[in-house]
Design a protein around this motif. Structure first.
Motif, short mmCIF file in Angstrom:
data_model
loop_
_atom_site.label_atom_id
_atom_site.label_comp_id
_atom_site.label_asym_id
_atom_site.label_seq_id
_atom_site.Cartn_x
_atom_site.Cartn_y
_atom_site.Cartn_z
N LEU A 195 0.83 -1.22 0.07
CA LEU A 195 0.09 0.11 -0.07
C LEU A 195 0.87 1.37 0.02
CD1 LEU A 195 -2.92 1.31 0.23
CD2 LEU A 195 -2.37 1.41 2.79
N SER A 196 1.89 1.39 0.81
CA SER A 196 2.89 2.31 0.95
C SER A 196 3.39 2.58 -0.35
CB SER A 196 3.78 2.24 2.11
OG SER A 196 2.96 2.27 3.45
N LEU A 199 0.94 4.45 -2.85
CA LEU A 199 0.51 5.67 -2.58
C LEU A 199 1.79 6.52 -2.61
CD1 LEU A 199 -1.80 5.18 0.57
CD2 LEU A 199 -2.40 5.49 -1.78
N GLU A 243 4.50 0.06 6.67
CA GLU A 243 3.57 0.67 6.09
C GLU A 243 3.28 1.97 6.68
OE1 GLU A 243 1.81 -0.01 3.62
OE2 GLU A 243 1.62 -2.04 3.16
N SER A 245 2.38 4.63 5.44
CA SER A 245 0.84 5.43 4.94
C SER A 245 -0.27 5.14 5.66
CB SER A 245 0.74 4.95 3.45
OG SER A 245 1.78 5.59 2.42
N LEU A 246 -0.21 4.18 6.58
CA LEU A 246 -1.21 3.89 7.35
C LEU A 246 -1.48 4.96 8.40
CD1 LEU A 246 -1.02 0.25 8.06
CD2 LEU A 246 -2.43 1.19 6.50
N ASP A 249 -4.74 9.84 6.86
CA ASP A 249 -6.32 9.73 6.70
C ASP A 249 -6.50 9.05 5.50
OD1 ASP A 249 -6.55 10.98 9.12
OD2 ASP A 249 -6.52 12.83 8.35
N LEU A 250 -6.68 7.85 5.57
CA LEU A 250 -6.98 7.28 4.17
C LEU A 250 -8.30 7.06 3.88
CD1 LEU A 250 -4.89 3.93 4.91
CD2 LEU A 250 -4.24 5.95 3.45
N GLU A 251 -8.51 7.22 2.45
CA GLU A 251 -9.90 7.07 1.90
C GLU A 251 -10.39 5.65 2.08
OE1 GLU A 251 -9.57 8.73 -2.02
OE2 GLU A 251 -8.98 10.47 -1.33
N GLN A 254 -8.56 3.32 -0.27
CA GLN A 254 -7.11 3.08 0.07
C GLN A 254 -7.07 1.88 1.18
OE1 GLN A 254 -6.40 6.89 0.77
NE2 GLN A 254 -5.16 7.25 -1.17
N LEU A 255 -8.01 2.13 2.18
CA LEU A 255 -7.99 1.29 3.34
C LEU A 255 -8.35 -0.30 2.94
CD1 LEU A 255 -7.57 1.03 6.47
CD2 LEU A 255 -9.78 1.58 6.91
N THR A 287 -8.42 2.73 10.74
CA THR A 287 -7.26 2.03 10.28
C THR A 287 -6.57 1.11 11.28
OG1 THR A 287 -6.72 3.95 8.65
CG2 THR A 287 -4.96 2.22 8.94
#
Length: 629
Positions: A195-196, A199, A243, A245-246, A249-251, A254-255, A287
């Motif tokens: 994920l990171s 992103l 990670e 990016s966790l 504030d993920l949409e 994304q989560l 998250t």
């Protein structure tokens, strides 16, 4: 040997003074580290305590040394780092945190996501393609570089599109794990999570705006599976997925992508312990719930220094069968840990997740700190006692882990308490003049007394500038000759008179050049300034400077951040002499240049004994010229 004597005597990098040409011997753990406590380091600086990697890289790029010589320097650095952690007693020692340039670029290489312009035709990615992506070459530009979250480190931004054909093109993670294994060390390979990685990427040039980078997750997961399989086959018992990016504030999409990615990876996790590491801030509650509900994951790492709400999340629920990697030692700053306070937090965590489930860790990678305080032989002794660089933070982590299981080093904790008491009571930290100036501030001090239109009119009347005046930012190139003059003056090899004359001569050249070019508002070129932050910090009280406190910014580029240890004030004028000297050389307006307070703050190691946004800096001449740091 006590932790205290270890902290002051350990010099793990002594072997780097002369690089060996043979592999280091298999490492034997000392007796005390056979009982290694549950301690963990997220990551470690790779540039070397005296920038050994920087010099090796630049020598290689200039064609003065071979690829094999560069690899030998890197291998010696890795061995020294692993050896240090093992000797201290760290249980979970990271591997694959070393990089020749950047760890995100390493992941791009691992995934074979090479932009077509570099002419890569498959196979294992070598130095030629790798460094071309990082630095460009004679025919193609480098990939974009940007800030790694809110740090001063810069990473190489992946360029991805729907046509990228991913392939397992760099086996670096497995090779470094095997390298450590051959030395007798079982490390924790570290990978940037899927994920990171996505992103942190950007769409390749020409890609349709409707394209979603997250759509590529299904293409990269198979490669991650291959890497995990190879690491397991090599004997890895733990694998760390970073990670960061966790903490954003993920949409919802994304989560969901994160959850789907690790659900897909789940089958490959059988037979190995997986740690998912987060850092730089709190993980938002939704998250946090999604993260801790993952199956077949053995542990979760949290930043408990910047993550001020995470403790409340943990109290609300944490899986009883998981390990908590508690980041209580600050990986972003250089202050000695408050061991007593951290131990209290760890004991609270034990009550939440269980005595055998807490692992003491750093809040993030130590990449963002200086390497080793041992090398600071000129730093003020009192200030030095307040500090801990990466090598010292490793000792702090294990000291806390040992204390948590009843093996507290009383001498080490007592010395730490004395250091903190010294810092709290030191008159060098609190400047009463600054404190009074701050208290005396009024709202009107934050606003100009005259309107913008009035100031513009007065400026135009005095300067008579054209409608679109020309100027430059301020600094001109720093030549080898200029740097030599500054070095010689600092070393007292030339007199102040000779130094000033050399600077005046350079300023005169710069002024004449700008006049010939028809520039309207001139600058003096800043020949006297060694660095846009350090130059001012050296003239302000409350700042300290190191000799070898280097931190990697990107590639071989390193910076030496000032240390703000107390209230900051300006004892004397800093730029007036040089600006007035330059103005005397021309009839055109000469612009003065000051590095702004926000830049100084963000490019320094800041004090951690108060809120970051509290005003603690003032001139000693008036409160109206107060600089808010």
């Amino acid at each position: 040997m006590t932790q205290l004597s270890l902290l002051h005597s350990l010099s793990p990098f002594s072997s780097l003074s002369r690089f060996s040409i043979t592999p280091p011997p298999r490492f034997s753990l000392p007796s005390f580290s056979i009982r290694a406590m549950t301690s963990h380091i997220v990551g470690y600086p790779r540039i070397g305590p005296k920038r050994e990697l920087k010099f090796a890289l630049e020598s290689f790029w200039e064609g003065k040394s071979s690829a094999e010589e560069l690899k030998q320097v890197a291998a010696d650095l890795r061995f020294s780092i692993w050896k240090q952690m093992a000797e201290v007693g760290i249980k979970y020692i990271p591997s694959n945190t070393f990089s020749y340039y950047d760890h995100v670029l390493d992941t791009t290489a691992m995934l074979g996501a090479v932009p077509p312009r570099y002419g890569w035709n498959g196979g294992e990615i070598g130095f030629d393609v790798y460094f071309s992506m990082a630095r460009g070459n004679a025919s193609v530009p480098a990939m974009e570089m940007t800030k790694w979250f809110d740090t001063n480190y810069h990473y190489i931004v992946p360029e991805l599109g729907p046509d990228v054909k991913f392939s397992y093109a760099s086996h670096k993670a497995v090779e470094e794990y095997k390298e450590a294994k051959a030395l007798g060390l079982d490390t924790v390979p570290v990978l940037i999570g899927p994920l990171s990685y996505l992103l942190l990427s950007k769409p390749a040039k020409g890609v349709d705006k409707s394209f979603s980078l997250l759509s590529l997750v299904e293409k990269i997961i198979p490669i991650y599976k291959e890497v995990v399989a190879e690491l397991k086959a090599a004997g890895a018992t733990w694998i760390q997925f970073d990670e960061p990016s966790l903490v954003l504030d993920l949409e919802a999409l994304q989560l969901q992508t994160f959850t789907n990615a690790y659900s897909e990876l789940e089958s490959s996790f059988s037979g190995v312990n997986i740690l998912i590491e987060t850092y730089f801030a709190d993980v938002p509650i939704q998250t946090y719930k999604a993260l801790t509900s993952l199956k077949n994951v053995a542990g979760f790492g949290f930043d408990l220094v910047r993550g001020t709400r995470t403790l409340n999340f943990l109290k609300s629920g944490f899986p009883s069968d998981k390990y908590l990697f508690a980041g209580v030692v600050d990986g972003r700053n250089i202050w000695a840990n408050d061991l007593a306070a951290s131990l209290c937090i760890l004991q609270v965590l034990e009550g939440i997740v269980g005595k055998d489930k807490v692992v003491v860790s750093t809040s993030c990678s130590l990449l963002h700190t200086a390497v080793d305080l041992v090398n600071e032989t000129k730093l003020d002794k009192e200030i030095k006692s307040w500090l801990a660089f990466a090598a010292q933070k490793v000792v702090e982590v294990n000291a806390l882990a040992r204390a948590l299981v009843g093996q507290k080093d009383q001498a080490f904790f007592a010395s730490n308490a004395t250091s903190h008491a010294s810092r709290r009571s030191s008159p060098r930290v609190r400047n009463e003049n600054v404190q009074r100036a701050v208290v005396a501030l009024k709202d009107s001090d934050h606003r100009r007394a005259t309107s913008v239109s009035a100031r513009l009119a007065a400026q135009q009347k005095k300067l008579n500038l054209p409608v679109l005046p020309t100027t430059t930012i301020g600094s001109f190139p720093q030549t080898i000759g200029l740097r030599k003059v500054r070095r010689e003056y600092k070393a007292k090899k030339i007199t102040e008179y000779d130094y000033v004359n050399a600077m005046k001569e350079e300023i005169s050249k710069v002024v004449k050049l700008q006049e010939e070019l028809g520039i309207d508002v001139l600058v003096h070129g800043e020949p006297e300034r060694n660095d846009m932050v350090e130059y001012f910090g050296e003239q302000l009280s409350g700042f300290a400077f190191t000799v070898n406190g280097w931190v990697q910014s990107y590639g071989s580029r390193c910076v030496k951040p000032p240390i703000i240890y107390g209230d900051v004030s300006r004892p004397r004028a800093m730029t007036v002499f040089w600006s007035s000297t330059a103005q005397s050389m021309t009839r055109r307006p000469m612009k003065g240049m000051l590095t702004g307070p926000v830049t100084i703050l963000n490019w320094s190691f800041v004090r951690n004994d108060q809120n970051r946004f509290t005003p603690t800096c003032a001139t000693q001449t008036s409160t109206t010229s107060l600089i808010r740091l």
